[in-house]
Design a protein around this motif. Structure first.
Motif, PDB file in Angstrom:
ATOM      1  N   THR A   1      72.746 -15.136  21.367  1.00  0.00           N
ATOM      2  CA  THR A   1      73.481 -16.278  22.464  1.00  0.00           C
ATOM      3  C   THR A   1      72.854 -17.296  22.589  1.00  0.00           C
ATOM      4  O   THR A   1      71.098 -17.726  22.193  1.00  0.00           O
ATOM      5  N   GLY A   2      74.060 -18.624  22.490  1.00  0.00           N
ATOM      6  CA  GLY A   2      73.401 -19.875  22.469  1.00  0.00           C
ATOM      7  C   GLY A   2      72.968 -20.603  23.777  1.00  0.00           C
ATOM      8  O   GLY A   2      72.883 -19.851  24.731  1.00  0.00           O
ATOM      9  N   ALA A   3      71.706 -21.454  23.681  1.00  0.00           N
ATOM     10  CA  ALA A   3      71.714 -21.874  25.188  1.00  0.00           C
ATOM     11  C   ALA A   3      72.984 -22.308  26.010  1.00  0.00           C
ATOM     12  O   ALA A   3      72.264 -22.119  27.111  1.00  0.00           O
ATOM     13  N   ASP A   4      74.460 -22.307  25.945  1.00  0.00           N
ATOM     14  CA  ASP A   4      74.968 -23.136  26.306  1.00  0.00           C
ATOM     15  C   ASP A   4      76.149 -21.151  27.316  1.00  0.00           C
ATOM     16  O   ASP A   4      76.815 -21.366  27.901  1.00  0.00           O
ATOM     17  N   GLY A   5      75.352 -19.969  27.066  1.00  0.00           N
ATOM     18  CA  GLY A   5      75.535 -18.261  27.111  1.00  0.00           C
ATOM     19  C   GLY A   5      76.539 -18.245  26.172  1.00  0.00           C
ATOM     20  O   GLY A   5      76.645 -17.333  25.873  1.00  0.00           O
ATOM     21  N   ARG A   6      77.297 -18.752  24.977  1.00  0.00           N
ATOM     22  CA  ARG A   6      77.877 -18.576  24.312  1.00  0.00           C
ATOM     23  C   ARG A   6      77.308 -17.341  23.420  1.00  0.00           C
ATOM     24  O   ARG A   6      76.585 -17.564  22.430  1.00  0.00           O
TER      25      ARG A   6
ATOM     26  N   GLN B   1      72.241 -27.174  19.118  1.00  0.00           N
ATOM     27  CA  GLN B   1      71.163 -26.623  20.425  1.00  0.00           C
ATOM     28  C   GLN B   1      69.919 -26.840  20.156  1.00  0.00           C
ATOM     29  O   GLN B   1      68.634 -25.875  20.675  1.00  0.00           O
TER      30      GLN B   1
ATOM     31  N   GLN C   1      66.279 -26.300  21.604  1.00  0.00           N
ATOM     32  CA  GLN C   1      67.346 -25.925  23.288  1.00  0.00           C
ATOM     33  C   GLN C   1      66.305 -23.688  23.247  1.00  0.00           C
ATOM     34  O   GLN C   1      66.769 -23.743  22.177  1.00  0.00           O
TER      35      GLN C   1
END
Ligand SMILES: [Zn+2]
Length: 454
Positions: free
Chosen positions: A97-102, A217, A220
């Motif tokens: 899960t990326g820092a952007d929530g994806r 990212q 992050q």
């Protein structure tokens, strides 16, 4: 091989055969059988149909049973099963899960520790290609980070293996490890990493696209989730031995395990299909030759070559000394052009040229040691060994799909299988027929220098 040696060796394989195949030479007979038989393509499809053959899965067991039955027929010899106890591991689902929530799909690398449901959350550190030098240069920033590196085309000059990158990151104090595929198409890459023991870190392969998105990212916090269970397991190596006139053996090997995200069609259903074809084409000829042929089908190769190592340790020095050459078949079709990874073994280049010239065949050679398949353990046991593979230094060939979900049967052409089997057969025939051992046994110091200890 000296000139006189070459002549006597040519005479040996040009010896005429009696019977229905008239005065064709043994070499013509063997190559004719390989080219005339539809079995090699059918065998390849059957092995792929068993699935990816990840060790410990039902797919591996299906392949093993099919291979044991087929090898007995192809070699015309009983199949010996060698049980190898090892620390098994079952792969569970993984994602990032990326820092952007994806969320991005991931494949836990073999024997990755599990993160637990909550996952491992830590800052991402993009270290590009991720060579050990680059990881060392990043010094303290690695500590506590999830390190992102790139997978590379595997069979080429200058390739830095995934394991070297993983170990450098782990040893520098990384909390987690991600490796992004070198090939576009949404293909998460896989492979094994540590041995699952204490000190190892959660690790997973992701697609090129996921790697590109996550790289933006860097710095992050991201979350890596891996799952998997360790348990005691047993794998089986399979052997069929066709005796020759003397006690010596030539070993033709191929690993049958793979990864469960595809069919492991190139790596290594191709090597298996070729090994079966060579055995079938030679089985009635070997008893008349100077030395016998052993076909060895190994499992847990994808687990840092565990199967062949256990085998060679078990049989001991006297048995190892009977084995004069190992021709290891790993990823032989899916690309044109074969290369022998010779590891710089003294005398190997000359043997290759002498064995292939009578068939009008040749292969490229690559001398720097690559410990990427079972030939490495034969070298460690002082047995002259080479790995045949295709597509070396051809990053646009289908070899770029190794260890991805695209390693499927459609990547492999039957003519490539037959060419590879012809090359393997010419090598094995020459080695079995030659009046003296085709390549000198390795001195202990030479073996250690090339490949390290067994
Ligand atoms: Zn392989």
């Amino acid at each position: 091989m000296a000139h006189g040696g070459l002549r006597s060796f040519l005479n040996a394989i040009r010896r005429s055969l009696p019977g229905e195949e008239g005065d064709r030479t043994m070499l013509e007979t063997v190559l004719g059988r390989i080219w005339a038989s539809p079995r090699i393509a059918a065998d390849h499809r059957a092995i792929c149909a068993a699935g990816g053959r990840f060790s410990g899965t039902a797919s591996e067991a299906r392949a093993r049973e099919w291979l044991a039955a087929r090898l007995a027929v192809a070699a015309g010899a009983p199949v010996e099963r060698e049980a190898i106890a090892y620390r098994g591991w079952t792969r569970g689902p993984a994602r990032v899960t990326g820092a952007d929530g994806r969320d991005w799909p991931a494949q836990a690398l073999g024997r990755s520790p599990a993160t637990g449901e909550g996952g491992l959350t830590a800052p991402l550190l993009d270290l590009g290609r991720g060579t050990p030098e680059r990881i060392a240069a990043a010094a303290d920033t690695v500590r506590g980070a999830i390190v992102l590196v790139r997978h590379e085309f595997m069979v080429g000059t200058g390739h830095v293996h995934r394991r070297a990158k993983y170990e450098a990151a782990r040893d520098a104090g990384a909390a987690g490890f991600l490796i992004a595929c070198h090939e576009p198409g949404g293909l998460p890459v896989t492979g094994s990493a540590g041995d699952g023991g204490p000190g190892n870190i959660p690790c997973a392969g992701i697609s090129l696209e996921a790697g590109a998105a996550l790289a933006a990212q860097s710095g992050q916090a991201i979350t890596l989730r891996t799952a998997g269970e360790f348990r005691d397991a047993a794998a089986e190596n399979l052997f069929a031995t066709i005796p020759g006139q003397g006690p010596e053996l030539v070993v033709l090997s191929a690993h049958y395990d793979g990864h469960d995200l595809a069919e492991s069609a190139i790596d290594n259903a191709t090597g298996l299909a070729c090994a079966l074809a060579v055995a079938e084409a030679m089985r009635d000829l070997v008893p008349g030759l100077a030395r016998g042929l052993q076909v060895a089908l190994f499992s847990i190769e994808e687990w840092a070559l565990l199967g062949s190592r256990a085998h060679l340790r078990r049989i001991g020095e006297a048995e190892c000394a009977r084995r004069v050459l190992n021709v290891n078949l790993d990823s032989l079709a899916g690309a044109d052009g074969l290369t022998a990874l010779t590891s710089g073994v003294p005398g190997m280049d000359r043997f290759l040229a002498a064995a292939l010239a009578p068939a009008g065949l040749s292969v490229g050679t690559y001398a720097p040691f690559m410990g990427n398949s079972d030939h490495a353990n034969y070298l460690r046991a002082r047995i002259p060994a080479l790995r045949l593979c295709c597509g070396f230094d051809q990053p646009q060939s289908n070899m770029r799909f190794l260890l991805t979900p695209a390693d499927t049967a459609d990547k492999v052409h039957p003519h490539q299988l037959k060419t590879a089997a012809a090359v393997a057969a010419a090598l094995v025939l020459a080695a079995c027929a030659a009046p003296a051992a085709p390549v000198p046994r390795l001195e202990a110091a030479t073996a250690e220098r090339i490949a390290g200890p067994l």
